[in-house]
Design an enzyme around this catalytic site. Structure first.
Site, PDB file in Angstrom:
ATOM      1  N   HIS A  41       0.695  -1.198  -0.181  1.00 42.56           N
ATOM      2  CA  HIS A  41       0.046  -0.095   0.083  1.00 42.56           C
ATOM      3  C   HIS A  41       0.854   1.374  -0.017  1.00 42.56           C
ATOM      4  CE1 HIS A  41      -3.913  -1.867   0.321  1.00 42.56           C
ATOM      5  NE2 HIS A  41      -3.391  -2.837   1.344  1.00 42.56           N
ATOM      6  N   GLU A  98      -7.797 -11.876   4.313  1.00 41.35           N
ATOM      7  CA  GLU A  98      -8.620 -10.664   4.335  1.00 41.35           C
ATOM      8  C   GLU A  98      -9.657 -10.777   3.279  1.00 41.35           C
ATOM      9  OE1 GLU A  98      -5.855  -7.659   3.414  1.00 41.35           O
ATOM     10  OE2 GLU A  98      -4.659  -9.175   2.122  1.00 41.35           O
ATOM     11  N   ASP A 111      -9.906  -5.428   5.508  1.00 41.90           N
ATOM     12  CA  ASP A 111     -10.386  -5.724   4.271  1.00 41.90           C
ATOM     13  C   ASP A 111     -11.593  -6.479   4.435  1.00 41.90           C
ATOM     14  OD1 ASP A 111      -8.426  -5.621   1.470  1.00 41.90           O
ATOM     15  OD2 ASP A 111      -7.508  -4.937   2.980  1.00 41.90           O
TER      16      ASP A 111
END
Length: 248
Positions: free
Chosen positions: A42, A145, A171
């Protein structure tokens, strides 16, 4: 050793690093963290950024994990050859996928490609047998997730060679159609993943946004916590200064 601590479910505290610069790693290597996790999923870490940041962690004797952007064999190979102590692989959905990840993180037929000229191998200063032995200490952490992970957790938890199952709660929140990580459906899903994982003898980890929940999840047997981030530290520190100034 990080791998042994994970397997033995020792309480471990780490944090995510979002800033792709070695100085941040160098500073936090002086902290009391048990590990740092560079978030290459990310945050904008290039291969060069990862290389210098891993070097900084090594210089500070701080175990370093990489949350990879994917589970491609070449992605895993690159960060491990740079000397990362392990990987956190996102979006693990099936046992077959996880088995392949484990295989590509370790030496063997069809597994991790071998090079004796990498940082991991001491730039040709270590023997083949030394490198093969050291390769056994790589930590493999699977991030769960997705709804598929919930459905397949019974078989995922049985995969050998996985050191920890890390639950991506945010998530999962989105996947379940919720807008709060505190929603009952989310908490139920997380508890189910933890319970099944522990029954299979696997350690579990998670990110917790609300630190008041730490005691609850520790009591449930969760042992690896990657909390906050360097961005979070900067923002909370700035907020504390602002409040102190305004209240003076």
């Amino acid at each position: 050793m990080l791998k042994q601590a994970l397997i033995q479910r020792q309480g471990l505290l780490g944090t995510f690093l979002k800033t792709p610069h070695y100085t941040v790693v160098e500073v936090l290597a002086h902290s009391a963290m048990d590990t740092l996790c560079l978030d290459a999923e990310h945050a904008p870490f290039s291969r060069h950024d990862l290389d210098t940041c891993i070097l900084a962690a090594k210089a500070g004797n701080m175990p370093v994990l990489i949350r990879t952007p994917n589970d491609a064999p070449e992605t895993l190979l690159n960060v491990l050859d740079m000397g990362a102590d392990g990987v956190v692989v996102p979006h693990v959905k099936t046992a077959d996928q996880l088995s392949a990840i484990v295989k590509h993180c370790h030496y063997g037929a069809g597994g991790r490609g071998y090079a004796g000229s990498s940082r991991f191998a001491g730039y040709t200063t270590k023997s083949l047998s030394q490198n093969l032995e050291a390769g056994k200490n790589i930590s493999v952490i699977a991030q769960l997730e997705d709804l598929d992970a919930i459905e397949n957790i019974e078989t995922i938890a049985q995969v050998d060679g996985v050191d920890c199952l890390f639950i991506g709660r945010m998530d999962l929140t989105v996947a379940l159609g919720e807008t709060s990580a505190d929603a009952p459906a989310v908490k139920q899903a997380v508890e189910h993943l933890v319970e099944v994982s522990h029954k299979a003898g696997k350690a579990t980890g998670m990110f917790v946004g609300n630190l008041n929940e730490l005691a609850y999840w520790k009591d449930k047997g969760v042992s690896l916590f990657l909390l906050s981030s360097d961005h979070g530290f900067m923002l909370s520190g700035a907020k504390a200064l602002r409040e102190a100034f305004d209240n003076a």
